[in-house]
Design a protein around this motif. Structure first.
Motif, PDB file in Angstrom:
ATOM      1  N   ARG A 112       0.777  -1.211  -0.009  1.00  0.00           N
ATOM      2  CA  ARG A 112       0.064  -0.139  -0.131  1.00  0.00           C
ATOM      3  C   ARG A 112       0.768   1.387   0.078  1.00  0.00           C
ATOM      4  N   ALA A 113       2.032   1.254   0.674  1.00  0.00           N
ATOM      5  CA  ALA A 113       2.672   2.380   0.691  1.00  0.00           C
ATOM      6  C   ALA A 113       4.237   1.950   1.139  1.00  0.00           C
ATOM      7  N   VAL A 114       5.045   2.810   0.582  1.00  0.00           N
ATOM      8  CA  VAL A 114       6.501   2.827   0.778  1.00  0.00           C
ATOM      9  C   VAL A 114       7.209   4.263   1.308  1.00  0.00           C
ATOM     10  N   VAL A 115       7.743   4.335   2.495  1.00  0.00           N
ATOM     11  CA  VAL A 115       8.262   5.578   2.896  1.00  0.00           C
ATOM     12  C   VAL A 115       9.817   5.380   3.101  1.00  0.00           C
ATOM     13  N   ARG A 116      10.716   6.323   2.593  1.00  0.00           N
ATOM     14  CA  ARG A 116      12.043   6.331   2.852  1.00  0.00           C
ATOM     15  C   ARG A 116      12.430   7.124   4.207  1.00  0.00           C
ATOM     16  N   ILE A 117      13.547   6.681   5.001  1.00  0.00           N
ATOM     17  CA  ILE A 117      14.088   7.377   6.190  1.00  0.00           C
ATOM     18  C   ILE A 117      15.265   7.654   5.870  1.00  0.00           C
ATOM     19  N   PRO A 118      15.671   8.726   6.008  1.00  0.00           N
ATOM     20  CA  PRO A 118      17.314   9.201   6.008  1.00  0.00           C
ATOM     21  C   PRO A 118      18.090   8.435   7.132  1.00  0.00           C
ATOM     22  N   TYR A 119      19.244   8.405   6.871  1.00  0.00           N
ATOM     23  CA  TYR A 119      20.157   7.762   7.902  1.00  0.00           C
ATOM     24  C   TYR A 119      20.426   8.898   9.032  1.00  0.00           C
ATOM     25  N   ASP A 120      20.452   8.546  10.031  1.00  0.00           N
ATOM     26  CA  ASP A 120      20.602   9.397  11.366  1.00  0.00           C
ATOM     27  C   ASP A 120      21.346   8.349  12.390  1.00  0.00           C
ATOM     28  N   PRO A 121      22.494   8.978  13.000  1.00  0.00           N
ATOM     29  CA  PRO A 121      23.166   8.340  14.020  1.00  0.00           C
ATOM     30  C   PRO A 121      22.390   8.242  15.243  1.00  0.00           C
ATOM     31  N   ALA A 122      21.457   9.095  15.522  1.00  0.00           N
ATOM     32  CA  ALA A 122      20.656   8.532  16.767  1.00  0.00           C
ATOM     33  C   ALA A 122      20.068   7.382  16.817  1.00  0.00           C
ATOM     34  N   LEU A 123      19.823   6.664  15.472  1.00  0.00           N
ATOM     35  CA  LEU A 123      19.111   5.401  15.509  1.00  0.00           C
ATOM     36  C   LEU A 123      19.845   4.215  15.684  1.00  0.00           C
ATOM     37  N   VAL A 124      21.124   4.649  15.700  1.00  0.00           N
ATOM     38  CA  VAL A 124      22.121   3.484  15.304  1.00  0.00           C
ATOM     39  C   VAL A 124      22.468   2.347  16.740  1.00  0.00           C
ATOM     40  N   ASN A 125      22.991   3.288  17.947  1.00  0.00           N
ATOM     41  CA  ASN A 125      23.218   2.908  19.260  1.00  0.00           C
ATOM     42  C   ASN A 125      22.459   3.522  20.481  1.00  0.00           C
ATOM     43  N   GLY A 126      22.302   2.645  21.346  1.00  0.00           N
ATOM     44  CA  GLY A 126      21.979   3.265  22.518  1.00  0.00           C
ATOM     45  C   GLY A 126      20.304   3.355  22.504  1.00  0.00           C
ATOM     46  N   PRO A 127      19.812   4.046  23.828  1.00  0.00           N
ATOM     47  CA  PRO A 127      18.321   4.287  23.747  1.00  0.00           C
ATOM     48  C   PRO A 127      17.754   5.157  22.703  1.00  0.00           C
ATOM     49  N   ILE A 128      16.740   4.786  22.266  1.00  0.00           N
ATOM     50  CA  ILE A 128      16.399   5.777  21.070  1.00  0.00           C
ATOM     51  C   ILE A 128      15.288   6.881  21.490  1.00  0.00           C
ATOM     52  N   ARG A 129      15.501   8.024  21.299  1.00  0.00           N
ATOM     53  CA  ARG A 129      14.485   9.316  21.661  1.00  0.00           C
ATOM     54  C   ARG A 129      14.007   9.975  20.503  1.00  0.00           C
ATOM     55  N   TYR A 130      12.916  10.188  20.423  1.00  0.00           N
ATOM     56  CA  TYR A 130      12.319  11.077  18.868  1.00  0.00           C
ATOM     57  C   TYR A 130      12.908  12.460  19.040  1.00  0.00           C
ATOM     58  N   GLU A 131      13.279  13.185  20.223  1.00  0.00           N
ATOM     59  CA  GLU A 131      13.800  14.448  20.384  1.00  0.00           C
ATOM     60  C   GLU A 131      15.295  14.533  19.879  1.00  0.00           C
ATOM     61  N   ALA A 132      15.982  13.210  19.891  1.00  0.00           N
ATOM     62  CA  ALA A 132      17.249  13.304  19.542  1.00  0.00           C
ATOM     63  C   ALA A 132      17.379  13.311  17.889  1.00  0.00           C
ATOM     64  N   LEU A 133      16.444  12.979  17.192  1.00  0.00           N
ATOM     65  CA  LEU A 133      16.721  12.729  15.898  1.00  0.00           C
ATOM     66  C   LEU A 133      16.784  14.083  15.243  1.00  0.00           C
ATOM     67  N   GLN A 134      17.499  13.993  13.915  1.00  0.00           N
ATOM     68  CA  GLN A 134      17.495  15.285  13.022  1.00  0.00           C
ATOM     69  C   GLN A 134      16.240  15.712  12.795  1.00  0.00           C
ATOM     70  N   PRO A 135      15.900  17.101  12.264  1.00  0.00           N
ATOM     71  CA  PRO A 135      14.649  17.451  11.951  1.00  0.00           C
ATOM     72  C   PRO A 135      14.214  16.579  10.622  1.00  0.00           C
ATOM     73  N   ALA A 136      14.963  16.344   9.727  1.00  0.00           N
ATOM     74  CA  ALA A 136      14.434  15.774   8.433  1.00  0.00           C
ATOM     75  C   ALA A 136      14.135  14.075   8.879  1.00  0.00           C
ATOM     76  N   THR A 137      14.656  13.514   9.783  1.00  0.00           N
ATOM     77  CA  THR A 137      14.459  12.127  10.137  1.00  0.00           C
ATOM     78  C   THR A 137      13.306  12.223  10.814  1.00  0.00           C
ATOM     79  N   GLN A 138      12.896  13.167  11.885  1.00  0.00           N
ATOM     80  CA  GLN A 138      11.535  13.433  12.492  1.00  0.00           C
ATOM     81  C   GLN A 138      10.415  13.476  11.327  1.00  0.00           C
ATOM     82  N   ARG A 139      10.784  14.518  10.511  1.00  0.00           N
ATOM     83  CA  ARG A 139       9.557  14.628   9.400  1.00  0.00           C
ATOM     84  C   ARG A 139       9.526  13.206   8.842  1.00  0.00           C
TER      85      ARG A 139
END
Length: 478
Positions: free
Chosen positions: A438-465
Motif C-alpha cells: 500500500r505504501a513505501v516510505v524512505r527514512i534518511p540515515y540518522d546516527p541517533a538510531l544506531v546505538n543506545g536508547p532511542i529518543r524522538y527528540e534526539a533525531l535530526q529534523p529531516a528524520t523526524q519529518r
C-alpha cells in the motif's frame, strides 16, 4: 493527470443544487450560500462552480462536490486552478408532462387531454389561471366517444418557495486556515504579514491530522522482517513515540520475540524488572473487572519523554522459555484492555508459533528494511510467505507499509559519491516494493538510531519529518 477520488478529502461536505425555477445554492457543511442568478440553467451551474472553486482556493486543495440539477445528479472534483473532474453522473429519467408556470399547480383534465391530437409530439402549455376539474357529467358531455375514455388527473407540485430550517446553518462551514509557521512564510507571519502555508507545511499538517485521529476499538501493528538488523526495533520505537505523542492514545510497544528481544535495551527501563511472562502470570487479576487501570504499570516500562509504554521480552539467564501461541493470546487480551494501540516487535522466525499468532491479531503490517540487498530480499520473502497463506495474511501483505532506511553504514565521513550511492540504493529498493504494497516510505540515515536508547527528540529534523510521514502511512490503514 486526473485525481484519484480517494485522494480527495470528503471534508467539508459540499453540495451544489440547481433548480429549474432559476434558483441555485451551494451548501458547505450545512451552511447555504445563494448562487447569483443566471439567464439559463447552464449559467446557474457556472455560477455555482465559481463559488466551489473559491472554496477549493481557500482550502488550497481539491474538494469533492455532490451536484443536483434538473438533468440529474452526480459527483465532481473541483480544483483550485478551476479544473473540474467528473467522478459519476446519473441522468434523471425524462417524462412527458404539461408545462406550467413554476408557482402554479399543473393540472391536466380530461378536457385538456382531448385538445391534444394523438400524433402531436409537443406538450400543450396550461393556461395562466388554474383550470378547474370539471364534474364527471360535464366531462362526459364534451368528450368524444371513445372505447377507453381517459379520466385520470395528473398533478405536479410546484417547487417550494421556502426551505426547511434543517437545510441551513449559521455556523462557519469551512475550517479557518492557520497562517504559515515555517520557512520565510512563517517569518513574515511573525512580522505581522499573514502568509498562507507552503505546500510542504500543508502536507505536514495533513500527516499530523492523520496520526492524531482516534479510531473505534484497539489496533495492533506488527513490525516484521525475518532478517536481523533490518531496523525492526527502531521502527517499533519511532511509530510508538509518534502515535502516542500526537494522538494521545494509550500505546504499548510489545517485544514479541520468541525468546529474548532487544526492545528493552533500546528503551527506558522502569523501576522493576518485569516482562511479558510476569504479565501472563498475572493475567487473571489484570482481566478482572475490579482491577484498577493503573495496575498495568507494574508490568510495563514507561517512556517519560515519548509517552508510550514498553512490555519487555523475557530476559532470564537460562533463556529456556519460548513464548507460545496461547501466551500471545493471553497477553494480547490483557494489553487491548488497557491500551488502544499495540505495536509489536518480532523475532526472525516466521514459522514460530508466537510469530504466527501475532499475525492473527494484526490490523496493520509494517515491514522495515535497511537499504542492503539481503535485508530487502528477506523483507520480500516475508511478504511472499504471508501472501501465499491467503486470507487475512495475504490481505495484510497487500496492505503493508514498507519503511526503507538508508544504510547505517552511511557514515558522515563517507565521500559525496558514496553517500549518493547509498541514497540511490535506498530509492531502488523503495521503487522495487512500491507495486506490491500500500505504501513505501524512505527514512534518511540518522546516527541517533544506531546505538543506545532511542529518543524522538534526539533525531535530526529531516528524520523526524520522515518518521511522521511513515506513521501517517501506517495510521491511514486503521
Amino acid at each position: 493527470m486526473g485525481t484519484t477520488p480517494t485522494q480527495v478529502l470528503a471534508f467539508p461536505n459540499i453540495r451544489a443544487i440547481v433548480r429549474d425555477n432559476g434558483t441555485a445554492e451551494v451548501v458547505v457543511a450545512g451552511n447555504s450560500r445563494v448562487v447569483p442568478a443566471g439567464d439559463s440553467v447552464q449559467e446557474l451551474r457556472n455560477n455555482a462552480l465559481a463559488l466551489i472553486v473559491g472554496e477549493a482556493q481557500t482550502l488550497q486543495r481539491p474538494v469533492r462536490v455532490r451536484i443536483e440539477d434538473p438533468d440529474g445528479q452526480g459527483e465532481l472534483i473541483v480544483h483550485p486552478d478551476n479544473r473540474i473532474e467528473s467522478v459519476s453522473y446519473d441522468p434523471r429519467q425524462t417524462r412527458r408532462r404539461a408545462e406550467a408556470p413554476e408557482t402554479t399547480p399543473k393540472i391536466v383534465t380530461p378536457a385538456l387531454i382531448d385538445t391534444v391530437s394523438p400524433p402531436a409530439p409537443e406538450p400543450v402549455a396550461a393556461p395562466a389561471e388554474p383550470v378547474p376539474v370539471p364534474a364527471p357529467a360535464a366531462a362526459a358531455d364534451h368528450a368524444p366517444a371513445s372505447p377507453e375514455p381517459q379520466t385520470a388527473v395528473v398533478t405536479e407540485e410546484a417547487v417550494p418557495t421556502r426551505r426547511s430550517l434543517k437545510e441551513t446553518s449559521f455556523l462557519v462551514s469551512a475550517p479557518v486556515m492557520e497562517p504559515a509557521t515555517q520557512g520565510w512564510r512563517g517569518t513574515l507571519t511573525r512580522l505581522g504579514f499573514r502568509m498562507n502555508p507552503s505546500e510542504e507545511e500543508l502536507t505536514e499538517r495533513e500527516d499530523i491530522r492523520t496520526v492524531s485521529q482516534h479510531w473505534p476499538g484497539p489496533r495492533t501493528i506488527a513490525v516484521v522482517n525475518r532478517k536481523g538488523g533490518a531496523n525492526k526495533t527502531p521502527t517499533v520505537v519511532m511509530l510508538s513515540a509518534i502515535l502516542a505523542r500526537y494522538s494521545g492514545a494509550a500505546t504499548v510497544a510489545w517485544d514479541n520475540n520468541e525468546s529474548q528481544g532487544t526492545l528493552g535495551w533500546r528503551t527506558e527501563k522502569g523501576s522493576h524488572d518485569r516482562s511479558v511472562l510476569d504479565l501472563i502470570d498475572a493475567s487473571t487479576e489484570l482481566l478482572s473487572p475490579s482491577t484498577n487501570a493503573a495496575e498495568i504499570a507494574k508490568f510495563v516500562h514507561h517512556q517519560t519523554a515519548d509517552k508510550f509504554d514498553v512490555l519487555r521480552s523475557d530476559e532470564n539467564e537460562e533463556g529456556d522459555h519460548e513464548v507460545t501461541a496461547e501466551e500471545v493470546d493471553i497477553a494480547h487480551q490483557v494489553l487491548t484492555r488497557y491500551y488502544r494501540l499495540v505495536v509489536m516487535d518480532s523475532g526472525n522466525t516466521a514459522r514460530a508459533a508466537n510469530w504466527r499468532r501475532m499475525i492473527d491479531h494484526t490490523n496493520q503490517l509494517v515491514v522495515p528494511v535497511t537499504a542492503i540487498e539481503d535485508r530487502a530480499e528477506a523483507a520480500r520473502l516475508t511478504l511472499q510467505t504471508l501472501e501465499s497463506r491467503g486470507g487475512h495474511d495475504a490481505e495484510l501483505a497487500r496492505n503493508a507499509v514498507v519503511i526503507v532506511s538508508e544504510s547505517t553504514d552511511a557514515k558522515r565521513s563517507m565521500s559525496g559519491d558514496a553517500l549518493k550511492r547509498a541514497k540511490d540504493e535506498a530509492q531502488r529498493i523503495a521503487d522495487g516494493f512500491a507495486p506490491f504494497v500500500r505504501a513505501v516510505v524512505r527514512i534518511p540515515y540518522d546516527p541517533a538510531l544506531v546505538n543506545g536508547p532511542i529518543r524522538y527528540e534526539a533525531l535530526q529534523p529531516a528524520t523526524q519529518r520522515a518518521w511522521l510521514a511513515a506513521a501517517a502511512a501506517v495510521a491511514a490503514g486503521f
